[in-house]
Write an enzyme that holds these catalytic residues in place. Sequence first.
Site, short mmCIF file in Angstrom:
data_model
loop_
_atom_site.label_atom_id
_atom_site.label_comp_id
_atom_site.label_asym_id
_atom_site.label_seq_id
_atom_site.Cartn_x
_atom_site.Cartn_y
_atom_site.Cartn_z
N LYS A 71 -52.47 -12.73 -5.83
CA LYS A 71 -52.23 -13.98 -6.56
C LYS A 71 -51.40 -13.70 -7.81
O LYS A 71 -50.48 -14.46 -8.14
CB LYS A 71 -53.57 -14.60 -6.94
CG LYS A 71 -53.47 -16.04 -7.38
CD LYS A 71 -53.59 -16.97 -6.19
CE LYS A 71 -53.69 -18.41 -6.60
NZ LYS A 71 -53.99 -19.29 -5.47
N TYR A 103 -46.90 -0.93 -33.02
CA TYR A 103 -48.32 -0.66 -33.26
C TYR A 103 -48.49 -0.41 -34.75
O TYR A 103 -47.90 -1.11 -35.57
CB TYR A 103 -48.82 0.49 -32.37
CG TYR A 103 -50.32 0.54 -32.25
CD1 TYR A 103 -51.04 -0.58 -31.83
CD2 TYR A 103 -51.03 1.69 -32.58
CE1 TYR A 103 -52.41 -0.56 -31.74
CE2 TYR A 103 -52.40 1.73 -32.49
CZ TYR A 103 -53.10 0.60 -32.07
OH TYR A 103 -54.46 0.62 -31.99
#
Length: 446
Positions: free
Chosen positions: A100, A45
């Site tokens: 899914k 980061y």
Amino acid sequence: MAPGKLTAKAVGTEETLHLHRLYRGKVQTIAKCPLRGFDDFSIWYTPGIAEPCREIQRDPTLVYDYTNKGNTIAIVSDGTRVLGLGNIGPDAGLPVMEGKALLFKFLGGVDAVPLCLRTHSADELVQAVKWTEPSFGAVNLEDIAHPTCFRVLDRLRREAAIPVWHDDQQGTATVVLAALLNALKVVDKRLENARIAMIGIGAANFATYRLLTAAGANRDQIVACDRCGTLHPGRRDIDEQRENLPEKWHICQATNAQRRTGGIAEALRAADVCLAFSSSGPGILRPEWIREMAPGAIVFACANPIPEIWPQDAKEAGARVVATGRGDFPNQVNNSLGFPAIFRGVLDVRATTISDRMALAAARELAAAAGELTPERIVPRMDEWEIYPRVAAATAMEAQREGVAHLSRSRNELMETARRTISTARQATFALMREGLIPAFPAEGC
């Protein structure tokens, strides 16, 4: 198992509800980079992250090198046609989209993000996908009712900068074609000579029609049937709605050379093949209609959760090969055999689209992967995991042949990449289970 018990099994159980509540869904985000300590956040980061950002700003294609975009897709749905449940809305559709995503990861090594959108507008669905393009390498449209699904897919295939695929259309068509090619071999018939009855003309069967004819099926020998009867140029109800129903009107004009009228019974008479994607049964297809089909009949009864006719009833009526969408019968024609591998192949060569020729290549490879054919085995099973690298490589190779791939790789390289990626995804799941980080299933009866 008796039909009554099969029906009850398909509808659902308290165990399913208990497990979904226990695990609070099926997918999560987890780190893929090492963290040796809190100091590493200065790499992953701020301040270190600024350098990849500047590089991508200079060359946007580097986003694929510095981020997970190249292995991340969106599963986009408005919840208007979810499984056999209909228009249940985006909130109620989220469990399906999570499922899914689980299949994408475990079978294809693809990171998938469910995006259920609170809109029924084709324009808004298109715009939402285009807005999210920077975050994803491809998009899977899911459980969107027709005709909206046709409009959304057609526009996004033209306008989006990344591949967009509608699994209820293209995925179904790909697996159906693979299964049908093998079923025809079992009964010693050829696709170009087969008389095909298509029962139900929604997203699944229209895309199947398109792919079948691309593969060599004779349009004159196809008879389609919706709830109002067979499709032919005399269908005034469709003619009057041709602007809203151009797909159906095209089938009216292009098929049914004999101009058969009537309903399902007339469509099936003397047919070699029945491809049914209509209403959940049983009773939609009657045994007496199957008896009127040609010898060596092939029946795909693919409605979920209950097929249009139970397989044993179809076989007793004379069908030689029967397939359904369910895993508790032989010959499960399931999109899960196709879409994880197709997306794997697309992402691995950074393709810009998923063409019908790529779907054809995937279908033919899936058919070849079935091995020795019998009336009870015309497609591989989902647990035969080697099919996924094969189909991924076939898809990627076709993308390169068509000139829609940004990367160039050999078939061996593609096979190895797919094997490694899929294996890593599976092993990560197993490792989390072994460590108890994914809690074990509760003891039976709890």
